[in-house]
Design an enzyme around this catalytic site. Structure first.
Site, PDB file in Angstrom:
ATOM      1  N   GLY A 122       0.824  -1.211   0.000  1.00 49.34           N
ATOM      2  CA  GLY A 122       0.000   0.000   0.000  1.00 49.34           C
ATOM      3  C   GLY A 122       0.852   1.252   0.000  1.00 49.34           C
ATOM      4  O   GLY A 122       1.352   1.663   1.052  1.00 49.34           O
ATOM      5  N   THR A 124       0.330   3.995  -3.016  1.00 52.61           N
ATOM      6  CA  THR A 124      -0.329   5.080  -3.753  1.00 52.61           C
ATOM      7  C   THR A 124      -1.533   5.641  -2.987  1.00 52.61           C
ATOM      8  O   THR A 124      -2.291   4.891  -2.382  1.00 52.61           O
ATOM      9  CB  THR A 124      -0.788   4.566  -5.139  1.00 52.61           C
ATOM     10  OG1 THR A 124       0.323   3.927  -5.775  1.00 52.61           O
ATOM     11  CG2 THR A 124      -1.294   5.692  -6.012  1.00 52.61           C
ATOM     12  N   THR A 130       1.761   9.928  -7.826  1.00 59.28           N
ATOM     13  CA  THR A 130       3.180   9.623  -8.001  1.00 59.28           C
ATOM     14  C   THR A 130       4.065  10.384  -7.015  1.00 59.28           C
ATOM     15  O   THR A 130       5.204   9.994  -6.777  1.00 59.28           O
ATOM     16  CB  THR A 130       3.602  10.003  -9.441  1.00 59.28           C
ATOM     17  OG1 THR A 130       2.640   9.473 -10.358  1.00 59.28           O
ATOM     18  CG2 THR A 130       4.953   9.442  -9.792  1.00 59.28           C
ATOM     19  N   GLU A 244      11.486  -4.862  -8.589  1.00 62.83           N
ATOM     20  CA  GLU A 244      10.134  -4.826  -9.149  1.00 62.83           C
ATOM     21  C   GLU A 244      10.159  -4.388 -10.606  1.00 62.83           C
ATOM     22  O   GLU A 244       9.519  -4.998 -11.463  1.00 62.83           O
ATOM     23  CB  GLU A 244       9.263  -3.866  -8.326  1.00 62.83           C
ATOM     24  CG  GLU A 244       7.811  -3.864  -8.765  1.00 62.83           C
ATOM     25  CD  GLU A 244       6.999  -2.747  -8.115  1.00 62.83           C
ATOM     26  OE1 GLU A 244       6.064  -3.050  -7.391  1.00 62.83           O
ATOM     27  OE2 GLU A 244       7.311  -1.551  -8.338  1.00 62.83           O
TER      28      GLU A 244
END
Ligand SMILES: Cc1cc2nc3c(=O)[nH]c(=O)nc-3n(C[C@H](O)[C@H](O)[C@H](O)COP(=O)(O)OP(=O)(O)OC[C@H]3O[C@@H](n4cnc5c(N)ncnc54)[C@H](O)[C@@H]3O)c2cc1C
Length: 386
Positions: A122, A124, A130, A244
Site C-alpha cells: 500500500g 499510492t 506519483t 520490481e
C-alpha cells in the site's frame, strides 16, 4: 531463423510445463468472470516458483533476480498474467532486506510455503499519486501500537493476501529534515485489520486486476510490525523498486513474445487477396520492429538483473528495462490486434485480453513519463522537473 532466448532453459521448460496445464481457456474464463486464478497461483506456489527470491535459509529457493525474471517472463509468454501473483515474489523483499531476524524467521518460511500470502503493498494515495513523499496516511505511536488513519488507492490483491506492506507518515513532513524522511513501513495483518479500522472497496477496472481503495480509520498496528527504523521507510521502498522494475520488464517481454508468436502464426495463415497477409511488408514491418524492440528490452533486463544479482547499483538499467519492455510489448500488442483484423476483438482469440493486460504497464507501477524524468535528471544531469 529466430534465435530465441535459451537463457535458463531448464527453468523455462519447467515453468512452461506447469503453464501447459492452464490453457488459454482457463485464463479467458477467469477474465470473463473477473475471478482470481487460484488454481494457477496454487500450482506456482507448490512448485516453489513464487519463493524464488527467498533465501534457502528461510525456506525459499534462493535464486537470483535473473532466474526470477525468467519465471515471470514465461508465465506471460504462455498466455497467463503474472500480475495476479507477482507481489508474492517481490513484496517480501522489504522484509528480507530491512526486517529484524525475528520478523524474518516468523514470516519468510510461511511466505515461501504459501501458508501466508504477502501479495499487497500500500503506497499510492488518491490525492498525491506519483508524488509519494507527500502521502497523507499517518501512523501515530500510542504505547505498543501505531494508530493508522488515511486512505490508499489501487492497492492490489488485498482479497488474496494475508499481509500487506504499508507506507505511512510517522513524522509530519513539516518536521522532517528531508521530504523523504519521516515515512515508515509496517507489516499489516489483513486478517486482523479488515473490519477493525480498515475498510476495503474494490475498484472495477479495465484489466481483471484485483485492486482496491483502502480506508484507514484508527487502525491499530502492533509496534513490533514496524519494519526497520522508524522514518526510513521511503528508502526501504526505493531499495525494492529496482527488483520490481526488472520483474515487470520481464512480464512485458513475455507478453511481447506472446503477441509476436500469435500474430506471426495468424499472418502466415490468413489469406486475403489470394495470399497470406504476412506477405505484405506493411504487415511484416510493425511485427518485425516489435520483435527487435522486445529482444533489445530483454538484453537490458538481463543487464539490470545481472547488476542486481552482483549487488551493484542498477537503478538506471532497471528503469530503462521497464520502459523499453513496456513500450515493446505495447507495440507488439498493437501489431497483433491490428493484423488480426476484426478477429482481434473477439474474446476467444485472447488478443484483446492480453492487449488490456499489457497496457497497464505504461502507467503502473511507474509511468513512462516518470522513468524519462528519472533518466533526464539522474543520468543526464538535467534539472529536476518536479
Ligand atoms: C491496476 C493497478 C494496480 C495498481 N496496484 C498498486 C498497488 O498494488 N500498490 C500501490 O501502491 N499502487 C498501485 N497502483 C498505482 C500505480 O502505481 C499508480 O497508478 C501510478 O504510480 C501512477 O500514479 P497515479 O495513478 O496517481 O497517477 P498521477 O501521479 O496522477 O499521474 C498521472 C499521469 O501524469 C503523468 N505525470 C505525473 N507526474 C508527472 C511528472 N512530474 N512529469 C511528467 N508526467 C507526469 C504521468 O504520465 C502519469 O501517468 C496500481 C495502479 C493500477 C492502475
Amino acid at each position: 531463423m529466430r534465435n530465441d532466448d535459451h537463457e535458463h532453459q531448464d527453468i523455462r521448460d519447467a515453468v512452461r510445463a506447469l503453464c501447459a496445464q492452464f490453457p488459454s481457456e482457463y485464463f479467458r474464463e477467469i477474465d470473463e468472470a473477473r475471478g482470481y486464478p487460484e488454481a494457477f497461483v496454487d500450482a506456482l506456489t507448490k512448485a516453489g516458483w513464487l519463493a524464488a527470491l527467498i533465501p534457502q535459509d528461510y525456506g525459499g529457493s534462493g535464486l537470483g533476480l535473473t532466474e526470477a525474471s525468467v519465471i515471470m517472463e514465461e508465465i506471460n509468454r504462455c498466455g497467463g498474467n503474472s500480475g495476479a501473483c507477482h507481489g508474492q515474489m517481490y513484496n517480501m523483499g522489504t522484509l528480507l532486506r530491512n526486517g529484524s531476524e525475528a520478523q524474518k524467521r516468523a514470516y519468510l518460511p510461511k511466505i515461501a510455503s504459501g501458508e501466508l500470502r504477502l501479495q499487497s503493498m500500500g503506497v499510492t494515495e488518491p490525492t498525491t499519486g506519483t508524488d509519494t513523499t507527500s502521502l497523507k496516511t499517518t501512523a501515530v505511536r500510542k504505547g505498543d501500537r501505531y494508530v493508522v488513519n488515511g486512505q490508499k488507492v489501487w492497492i492490489s490483491r488485498i482479497q488474496h493476501s494475508d499481509l500487506m506492506i504499508l507506507l505511512a507518515r510517522t513524522t509530519p513532513q513539516s518536521e522532517a529534515k528531508k521530504r523523504s524522511d519521516g515515512l515508515s513501513i509496517f507489516l499489516v495483518d489483513l486478517r486482523d485489520a479488515i473490519g477493525h479500522g480498515l475498510t476495503v472497496q474494490p475498484i472495477r477496472n479495465m484489466v481483471n486486476h484485483e485492486t482496491n481503495e483502502l480506508f484507514f480509520d484508527n487502525l491499530e498496528v502492533p509496534a513490533e510490525n514496524l519494519i526497520g527504523e522508524e522514518g526510513r521507510g521511503f528508502r526501504y521502498i526505493l531499495d525494492g523498486l529496482n527488483a520490481e522494475r526488472a520483474l515487470i520488464a520481464a512480464e512485458c517481454i513475455g507478453d511481447g513474445y506472446w503477441f509476436i508468436d500469435k500474430v506471426t502464426r495468424y499472418a502466415r495463415e490468413r489469406i486475403v487477396f489470394g495470399r497470406p497477409i504476412g506477405q505484405n511488408q506493411g504487415v511484416q514491418f510493425p511485427i518485425a520492429k516489435a520483435y527487435v524492440d522486445v529482444e533489445a528490452a530483454s538484453l537490458m533486463r538481463y543487464k539490470a538483473c545481472a547488476l542486481y544479482d552482483a549487488h551493484q547499483p542498477c537503478g538506471a538499467e532497471a528503469n530503462m528495462a521497464k520502459l523499453l519492455a513496456a513500450d515493446a510489448s505495447w507495440a507488439a500488442a498493437n501489431a497483433c490486434l491490428q493484423f488480426h483484423g476484426g478477429y482481434g476483438f473477439a474474446t476467444e482469440y485472447d488478443v484483446e485480453r492480453k492487449f488490456r493486460e499489457t497496457r497497464l504497464y505504461q502507467v503502473a507501477p511507474i509511468s513512462t513519463n516518470l522513468i524519462l524524468a528519472y533518466v533526464a535528471e539522474h543520468l543526464l544531469g538535467l534539472p529536476r522537473s518536479y
